[in-house]
Write a protein that holds these residues in place. Sequence first.
Motif, PDB file in Angstrom:
ATOM      1  N   VAL A  23       0.834  -1.207   0.000  1.00  0.00           N
ATOM      2  CA  VAL A  23       0.000   0.000   0.000  1.00  0.00           C
ATOM      3  C   VAL A  23       0.863   1.249   0.000  1.00  0.00           C
ATOM      4  O   VAL A  23       0.544   2.244  -0.672  1.00  0.00           O
ATOM      5  CB  VAL A  23      -0.968  -0.015   1.201  1.00  0.00           C
ATOM      6  CG1 VAL A  23      -1.665   1.341   1.347  1.00  0.00           C
ATOM      7  CG2 VAL A  23      -2.004  -1.124   1.036  1.00  0.00           C
ATOM      8  N   ASP A  24       1.969   1.226   0.730  1.00  0.00           N
ATOM      9  CA  ASP A  24       2.893   2.356   0.701  1.00  0.00           C
ATOM     10  C   ASP A  24       3.403   2.605  -0.719  1.00  0.00           C
ATOM     11  O   ASP A  24       3.601   3.756  -1.128  1.00  0.00           O
ATOM     12  CB  ASP A  24       4.083   2.096   1.631  1.00  0.00           C
ATOM     13  CG  ASP A  24       3.741   2.303   3.099  1.00  0.00           C
ATOM     14  OD1 ASP A  24       2.689   2.911   3.385  1.00  0.00           O
ATOM     15  OD2 ASP A  24       4.524   1.851   3.963  1.00  0.00           O
ATOM     16  N   GLY A  79      -0.619   2.593  -3.006  1.00  0.00           N
ATOM     17  CA  GLY A  79      -1.847   3.231  -2.554  1.00  0.00           C
ATOM     18  C   GLY A  79      -3.025   2.281  -2.608  1.00  0.00           C
ATOM     19  O   GLY A  79      -2.883   1.074  -2.837  1.00  0.00           O
TER      20      GLY A  79
END
Length: 310
Positions: free
Chosen positions: A227-228, A231
């Motif tokens: 996710v980092d 997104g």
Amino acid sequence: MRTQDTREDIYQTRRTNDVERIARRDEVVHADGRRRPPICPSLINEFEQNGFVVLEDVFSPAEVARMKGTANEMRDYPSSLADSTVISERDSGAVRSVFSIHRQTADFDMVARDPRLSDVARYILGDDVYIHQSRLNYKPAFKGKEFYWHSDFETWHAEDGMPNMSALSMSVMLTDNHPQAGPVMFVPGSHKTFISCIGETPDNNYKSSLKRQLTGIPDAQSIETLVDEGGIVAPAPKAGSVVVFDCNTLHASNGNITPFERMNAFFVFNAWSNRLERPFAGKRPRPEHIAHRKVDAPMRRLSEIQRKVA
């Protein structure tokens, strides 16, 4: 004594207590670049880069109404369906999913064969295709439960014996989606990394995992890392749209506590060359209505069937 599995397994999972992030070894788009794609090339590029793409206005309101009517009948009269194909919510008892819909109704068989879906699948996978799994997903108003983060391929590889990442899913929206009603969330770019999961596959794991998945889910650190990097995107397309996503794209959805029902017809296309083998991390294959093995030939095109009928 169990015979040692000597097959090459480039996506090992559920074997150890150590998490491993494995770089994807398969192409995302398998098509011959010289062929003209059945949709805009920019959408193919978006799929390759992000692991998913939204196709707007694929089906007309009249087509959606027919599909939704069939879906409502299947939900409202579950006793008319094949044994074990109806999955209920773990608390409320509301229908959560109906499996093998293309084998139980002519309507959804025709939808699966429709070139607006199947030709896109054939192009991206670069092969003849067949339906690995089909189902209706219902997320009822006020009481629809969540689906936790997962890669479909991890389960299909471990429990069904799908060898490689040569499959994709198509979700046909039968209702307008709302951002507040638990739409599917995707992690762009996550399809390029396979996350091995810890813990052995329990016997008959599918009986509980279809209600709430506990085995075969990524660890929190791996989810946070992806996710980092990519997104989170939660498309909320209107009815008649289709969301296409790669078999290894990380996705999830929140529960639905809104008054808005969410319903979709879900088709998994697998490349004919990627047919199922023995499970890579399970004791026995899941039942036929969840993972189709009794398939004698690739999916026939709708035009071929219509010519034969005529």
